[in-house]
Design a protein around this motif. Sequence first.
Motif, PDB file in Angstrom:
ATOM      1  N   GLN A   1       0.822  -1.221   0.000  1.00  0.00           N
ATOM      2  CA  GLN A   1       0.000   0.000   0.000  1.00  0.00           C
ATOM      3  C   GLN A   1       0.854   1.268   0.000  1.00  0.00           C
ATOM      4  O   GLN A   1       0.354   2.352   0.238  1.00  0.00           O
ATOM      5  CB  GLN A   1      -0.942   0.004   1.214  1.00  0.00           C
ATOM      6  CG  GLN A   1      -1.836  -1.233   1.267  1.00  0.00           C
ATOM      7  CD  GLN A   1      -2.900  -1.130   2.351  1.00  0.00           C
ATOM      8  OE1 GLN A   1      -3.990  -0.627   2.125  1.00  0.00           O
ATOM      9  NE2 GLN A   1      -2.580  -1.589   3.532  1.00  0.00           N
TER      10      GLN A   1
ATOM     11  N   SER B   1      -6.892   0.395  -6.217  1.00  0.00           N
ATOM     12  CA  SER B   1      -7.052   1.695  -5.564  1.00  0.00           C
ATOM     13  C   SER B   1      -5.825   2.593  -5.682  1.00  0.00           C
ATOM     14  O   SER B   1      -5.904   3.771  -5.391  1.00  0.00           O
ATOM     15  CB  SER B   1      -7.327   1.515  -4.073  1.00  0.00           C
ATOM     16  OG  SER B   1      -8.414   0.675  -3.888  1.00  0.00           O
TER      17      SER B   1
ATOM     18  N   ALA C   1      -6.492  10.646   5.650  1.00  0.00           N
ATOM     19  CA  ALA C   1      -5.482   9.613   5.384  1.00  0.00           C
ATOM     20  C   ALA C   1      -4.112  10.091   5.833  1.00  0.00           C
ATOM     21  O   ALA C   1      -3.913  11.268   6.123  1.00  0.00           O
ATOM     22  CB  ALA C   1      -5.471   9.256   3.907  1.00  0.00           C
TER      23      ALA C   1
ATOM     24  N   SER D   1      -1.897   8.346  -0.255  1.00  0.00           N
ATOM     25  CA  SER D   1      -2.991   7.442   0.096  1.00  0.00           C
ATOM     26  C   SER D   1      -4.317   8.180   0.070  1.00  0.00           C
ATOM     27  O   SER D   1      -5.356   7.603  -0.241  1.00  0.00           O
ATOM     28  CB  SER D   1      -2.737   6.794   1.454  1.00  0.00           C
ATOM     29  OG  SER D   1      -2.510   7.748   2.450  1.00  0.00           O
TER      30      SER D   1
ATOM     31  N   LEU E   1      -7.575   6.956  -1.949  1.00  0.00           N
ATOM     32  CA  LEU E   1      -8.873   6.777  -1.317  1.00  0.00           C
ATOM     33  C   LEU E   1      -9.942   7.597  -2.046  1.00  0.00           C
ATOM     34  O   LEU E   1     -11.047   7.117  -2.307  1.00  0.00           O
ATOM     35  CB  LEU E   1      -8.752   7.188   0.156  1.00  0.00           C
ATOM     36  CG  LEU E   1      -9.915   6.925   1.095  1.00  0.00           C
ATOM     37  CD1 LEU E   1     -10.427   5.516   0.966  1.00  0.00           C
ATOM     38  CD2 LEU E   1      -9.466   7.169   2.543  1.00  0.00           C
TER      39      LEU E   1
ATOM     40  N   PHE F   1      -7.987   6.332   6.797  1.00  0.00           N
ATOM     41  CA  PHE F   1      -7.060   5.322   6.303  1.00  0.00           C
ATOM     42  C   PHE F   1      -5.688   5.516   6.927  1.00  0.00           C
ATOM     43  O   PHE F   1      -5.070   6.569   6.758  1.00  0.00           O
ATOM     44  CB  PHE F   1      -6.955   5.395   4.783  1.00  0.00           C
ATOM     45  CG  PHE F   1      -5.893   4.491   4.218  1.00  0.00           C
ATOM     46  CD1 PHE F   1      -6.013   3.120   4.301  1.00  0.00           C
ATOM     47  CD2 PHE F   1      -4.755   5.022   3.625  1.00  0.00           C
ATOM     48  CE1 PHE F   1      -5.032   2.276   3.807  1.00  0.00           C
ATOM     49  CE2 PHE F   1      -3.762   4.193   3.126  1.00  0.00           C
ATOM     50  CZ  PHE F   1      -3.911   2.811   3.217  1.00  0.00           C
TER      51      PHE F   1
ATOM     52  N   ILE G   1      -7.455  -0.072   2.164  1.00  0.00           N
ATOM     53  CA  ILE G   1      -8.357   0.955   1.641  1.00  0.00           C
ATOM     54  C   ILE G   1      -9.767   0.454   1.370  1.00  0.00           C
ATOM     55  O   ILE G   1     -10.743   1.065   1.769  1.00  0.00           O
ATOM     56  CB  ILE G   1      -7.730   1.616   0.392  1.00  0.00           C
ATOM     57  CG1 ILE G   1      -6.803   2.746   0.854  1.00  0.00           C
ATOM     58  CG2 ILE G   1      -8.777   2.135  -0.562  1.00  0.00           C
ATOM     59  CD1 ILE G   1      -6.340   3.663  -0.231  1.00  0.00           C
TER      60      ILE G   1
END
Length: 458
Positions: free
Chosen positions: A45, A87, A365, A370, A374, A417, A442
Motif C-alpha cells: 500500500q 485503488s 489519510a 494514500s 482513497l 485510512f 483501503i
Amino acid sequence: AARSEDDLRSPICCILGHVDVGKTLLLDKIRQTNVQAGEAGGITQQIGATYFPAEAIVKKTASLSDKGKMNIKVPGLLIIDTPGHESFTNLRSRGSSLCDIAILVVDIMHGLEPQTLESLRLLRDRKASFIVALNKVDRMYGWLPRPNGPFRASLKVQPQATQDEFAMRVARTITEFAEQGLNAELYYNNKKDVRKVVSLVPVSAVTGEGIPDLLGLLVGLTQKHMTNSLMYLSELACTVLEVKAIEGLGMTIDVVLSNGVLHEGDRIVLCGLDGAIVTTVRALLTPQPMRELRIKSAYVHHKSIKAAMGIKICAPDLEKAIAGSRLLVVGPDDDEESLMEEVMSDIATLHKMVKKSPRGVWVQASTLGSLEALLEFLSVSKVPVFDISIGPVHKKDVTRASTMLEKAPDMAVMLCFDVKVEKEAQDLADEVGVKIFKADIIYHLFDAYQAHAASIVE
Ligand code: GTP
Ligand code: MG
Ligand code: NA
C-alpha cells in the motif's frame, strides 16, 4: 556540472503489475528479505525503494555465463516497488514517473490483467523502456525446481508436458500483448531492438529461477540505451514518499532522490499541512544496501548522497510534512519564498481535484498519496466527499465532520485510512454520533461504509 560517461547516476527501475502477481516477493527473493510476509493482508500500500549496488548485481548474474563477470558501468540500481491493487493508480503513476526503466510483472497463470493494462498505459505515456517478468513459472503442473538458476537450464529438465504447458502459456501471453498492439518474444528469442519488441523473462519469485536472466537483461538494457540520460546531472529531483516518526530519530521523511546530490546541512523546502516547510537536513540516512527503505533497520549515515537513492531525512519541523510532495533545495541564488510557492502549488491541485459535496463523508489519510488513492476509489464508487484532511484525527476534524449530522445523518461518517484517532476525538465522535471507520486496507473502509449506509436506510 560534470557530465561524463564515467560518472553515471544509478538508474531507477520501477516494478509494476496487477495485484498479487508477485512484485514484492520477487524483490524479497533478490534481497533475501521477508517484506511481503509482513504486509497487512499481503498487499502493498506504499511505494518502496531498495538500492542494489553493482557488485551485488554482478554476483547475482554470475551464473548466466561462463565467459566471466558482467561489466557494469552504473554504480547500482534503485528499484521502486509499487502496489498492484486497483485503488493505488496514483502510486503506480508516481512510481512510473520516477523511473528510467521498468519491470512489468505478469502472472504466467493469469496473463494480462486490468492493472497490467493500466501499467502498460502509464509506461507508454512516458515512453519508458520495460521488460516483462513472467512470474510464477513454478506453478505450472509438474515443475521441477532448480533454485536460483538461469531459466533455460531449468526449462530443459522439465517433463515434456510441463514444457508444452509453458509453450502454450507463452504463446497466449504473446497474443495478449499483440492485442495491445505490442510485439513480445521470450527474451532469448528476441534478436530485435529490445525497445521495439517486448522481452518476456520467465521467473519464479519462490524458487528464484530466471532471476539472473532478469537482472542481466535489466542492466544490459540500461547500459546499452540509457547512458546519455544517466550521465550525472546537477539538477535536483526529489520526491517525499512517507512521513514517519522513528524512535530515537523523531519525525523523518523517506524520499526518492532521482537526480542530483543531497548534502547534510542543505536547506530544503517541501509541502506541509499548514503551508510550505523550510528546514535544514540534520541527517541523511539510508538502509543497508538491498534493504527496503520502508522497513525500519540499522541506518547508514552519509555526508552527501548522489542519485538515485531512497533516503531517510532527519530534520526539524517535519511533523506536518506531506508525503507525495516534491522536495526542493534552496540554492545560493534561489529565492526561498518563490520555492515555497512552487512546492505548495501541488497540494492546491489536489484540493481542486476533490469535488467537494455539501452532503458527503469526511475522508482522512496518512499521506497525500494514500488520500488521493482513497478519493479515487470513492469517486469510482460514487461516494460523495464533504471534506478531506491529512494526518491524525483531532477533535476539530470531528467537529467539522459533525455538521453532517443535521444535513445528511447517513454521511456523518469519517473514513480514516492508516491514521491514528486521538482519544478526545473518538470520545467526541461517540458523544455526538459521528461514526469513525478506521482501516489499514483501503477497500475495507468502503465496505464498512456501505454496510453502515445500508443499516441506516433500513
Ligand atoms: P501487491 O503489491 O499487493 O500488488 O502484490 P505483489 O504483486 O507484490 O504480490 P506478492 O509479492 O504480495 O505475492 C502475492 C502472492 O503470490 C503471495 O501469496 C506470494 O507468495 C505468491 N507468489 C508470488 N510470486 C510467486 C511465485 O513465483 N510462485 C508462486 N507459487 N507464488 C508466488
Ligand atoms: Mg507488493
Ligand atoms: Na500482494
